[in-house]
Design a protein around this motif. Structure first.
Motif, PDB file in Angstrom:
ATOM      1  N   ASP A 164      24.014  48.368 -48.462  1.00  0.00           N
ATOM      2  CA  ASP A 164      23.531  48.115 -47.100  1.00  0.00           C
ATOM      3  C   ASP A 164      22.017  48.109 -46.953  1.00  0.00           C
ATOM      4  O   ASP A 164      21.519  47.710 -45.898  1.00  0.00           O
ATOM      5  CB  ASP A 164      24.115  49.160 -46.143  1.00  0.00           C
ATOM      6  N   THR A 180      29.941  48.464 -40.023  1.00  0.00           N
ATOM      7  CA  THR A 180      30.188  48.073 -41.408  1.00  0.00           C
ATOM      8  C   THR A 180      30.788  46.683 -41.506  1.00  0.00           C
ATOM      9  O   THR A 180      30.861  46.119 -42.605  1.00  0.00           O
ATOM     10  CB  THR A 180      31.126  49.075 -42.102  1.00  0.00           C
ATOM     11  N   SER A 203      17.515  53.297 -40.807  1.00  0.00           N
ATOM     12  CA  SER A 203      18.827  53.926 -40.676  1.00  0.00           C
ATOM     13  C   SER A 203      19.967  52.951 -40.950  1.00  0.00           C
ATOM     14  O   SER A 203      21.091  53.370 -41.233  1.00  0.00           O
ATOM     15  CB  SER A 203      18.989  54.518 -39.270  1.00  0.00           C
ATOM     16  N   SER A 246      20.493  51.348 -43.445  1.00  0.00           N
ATOM     17  CA  SER A 246      20.946  51.459 -44.828  1.00  0.00           C
ATOM     18  C   SER A 246      22.231  52.269 -44.910  1.00  0.00           C
ATOM     19  O   SER A 246      22.924  52.251 -45.935  1.00  0.00           O
ATOM     20  CB  SER A 246      19.871  52.095 -45.706  1.00  0.00           C
ATOM     21  N   ASN A 247      22.564  53.007 -43.844  1.00  0.00           N
ATOM     22  CA  ASN A 247      23.848  53.698 -43.719  1.00  0.00           C
ATOM     23  C   ASN A 247      24.421  53.334 -42.348  1.00  0.00           C
ATOM     24  O   ASN A 247      24.180  54.033 -41.362  1.00  0.00           O
ATOM     25  CB  ASN A 247      23.684  55.216 -43.838  1.00  0.00           C
ATOM     26  N   VAL A 307      26.041  55.966 -39.879  1.00  0.00           N
ATOM     27  CA  VAL A 307      25.062  56.914 -39.343  1.00  0.00           C
ATOM     28  C   VAL A 307      24.224  56.248 -38.253  1.00  0.00           C
ATOM     29  O   VAL A 307      23.966  56.839 -37.195  1.00  0.00           O
ATOM     30  CB  VAL A 307      24.172  57.458 -40.464  1.00  0.00           C
ATOM     31  N   ASP A 330      30.106  57.497 -46.185  1.00  0.00           N
ATOM     32  CA  ASP A 330      29.136  57.222 -45.122  1.00  0.00           C
ATOM     33  C   ASP A 330      29.680  57.657 -43.766  1.00  0.00           C
ATOM     34  O   ASP A 330      28.949  58.202 -42.919  1.00  0.00           O
ATOM     35  CB  ASP A 330      28.802  55.726 -45.091  1.00  0.00           C
ATOM     36  N   GLU A 378      29.525  61.410 -43.511  1.00  0.00           N
ATOM     37  CA  GLU A 378      28.153  61.839 -43.214  1.00  0.00           C
ATOM     38  C   GLU A 378      27.847  61.672 -41.734  1.00  0.00           C
ATOM     39  O   GLU A 378      27.229  62.537 -41.104  1.00  0.00           O
ATOM     40  CB  GLU A 378      27.155  61.028 -44.043  1.00  0.00           C
TER      41      GLU A 378
END
Length: 272
Positions: free
Chosen positions: A95, A176, A194, A196-197, A200, A243, A246
């Protein structure tokens, strides 16, 4: 006079010969309203269609191709087509390319698609329209195959997170799944890094009270390119499920160990 032989336009099997079309060339607007971000890793086979369809979502559009670890000429093809290209020699991971594209985007609407999946312009426009109408996150209304006897862990993770966030109405929708779009306000608030996840980043958006809606259904499950080879270990499922865990931890940190849900008057001390 000898008659000139005219070649038939019908092939021996009886169907009309397909006209060979060259790739369309686009022009990125210097002051874009919409920034289309396309992560690419060896997608030369589908990239032209993806760029062509996504470039038509708005008259003022820029297309940003994030080429990471490409070895098939995808980056050069994107440049020839007129897209802006961010090129990285090595793969950035699942990501991170989206985050890098978001950092470079100039538009008020950030539309995310994948380089291996051409989605028609008409199916992309609802995501852009939602943001232009005041939305912050416009999600794909796709929850995955939930009728099967055994639900995939990633699907379960998405339902779990939405329930924990108090948004069970979103079912399995999440950041996602492409296509999805974010407002400039959302990116500024949660931070481009952020992304990248995605779970989250999505959690931060919901907790901050941003307007989040599932606006249009695109069945990406049937179109998604299968990268896993027979006998190869599945690395993506534990990554995406992790992910989401988290993201769930972020909710628990903020709202307490029960995520803000009531204990319904349990006398827990009686069990000790």
């Amino acid at each position: 006079m000898k008659r000139r032989k005219v070649r038939s336009k019908v092939n021996p099997r009886g169907s009309k010969r397909k006209k060979q079309m060259g790739p369309a060339v686009i022009a990125c607007h210097p002051e874009p309203v919409v920034s289309v971000i396309i992560p690419v890793m060896n997608e030369a086979r589908t990239l032209a269609n993806v760029i062509r369809e996504s470039s038509r979502v708005h008259p003022r559009t820029e297309v940003i191709v994030v080429a990471n670890g490409c070895r098939d000429g995808s980056a050069e093809l994107a440049r020839q087509l007129g897209a802006k290209v961010l090129e990285f020699e090595e793969p950035l991971g699942h990501d991170v390319p989206r985050a890098e594209g978001a950092k470079a985007a100039q538009g008020d609407v950030l539309l995310f698609v994948d380089g291996d999946m051409a989605v028609r312009t008409e199916e992309l426009k609802p995501f852009v329209s939602e943001i232009l109408a005041g939305g912050d996150l416009a999600l794909n209304d796709y929850s995955g195959p939930v009728q099967a006897g055994s639900i995939h862990p990633v699907i379960s993770s998405k339902f779990m997170l939405n329930s924990l966030l108090g948004r069970p109405d979103l079912k399995g929708a999440s950041l996602t799944a492409v296509p999805h779009a974010l407002s400039r306000r959302a990116v500024t608030l949660i931070g481009a890094a952020s992304l990248s996840n995605p779970p989250v980043a999505y959690t931060a958006a919901v907790l901050d009270g941003l307007r989040v809606r599932a606006v249009h259904y695109v069945n990406v499950g049937s179109r998604n390119r299968r990268r896993k080879r027979p006998g190869q270990k599945d690395l993506l499922t534990p990554l995406v499920a992790g992910d989401h865990l988290e993201a769930a931890c972020r909710v628990l940190e903020l709202r307490g160990p029960r995520g803000g849900f009531p204990d319904l008057g349990r006398l827990r001390e009686r069990a000790r």
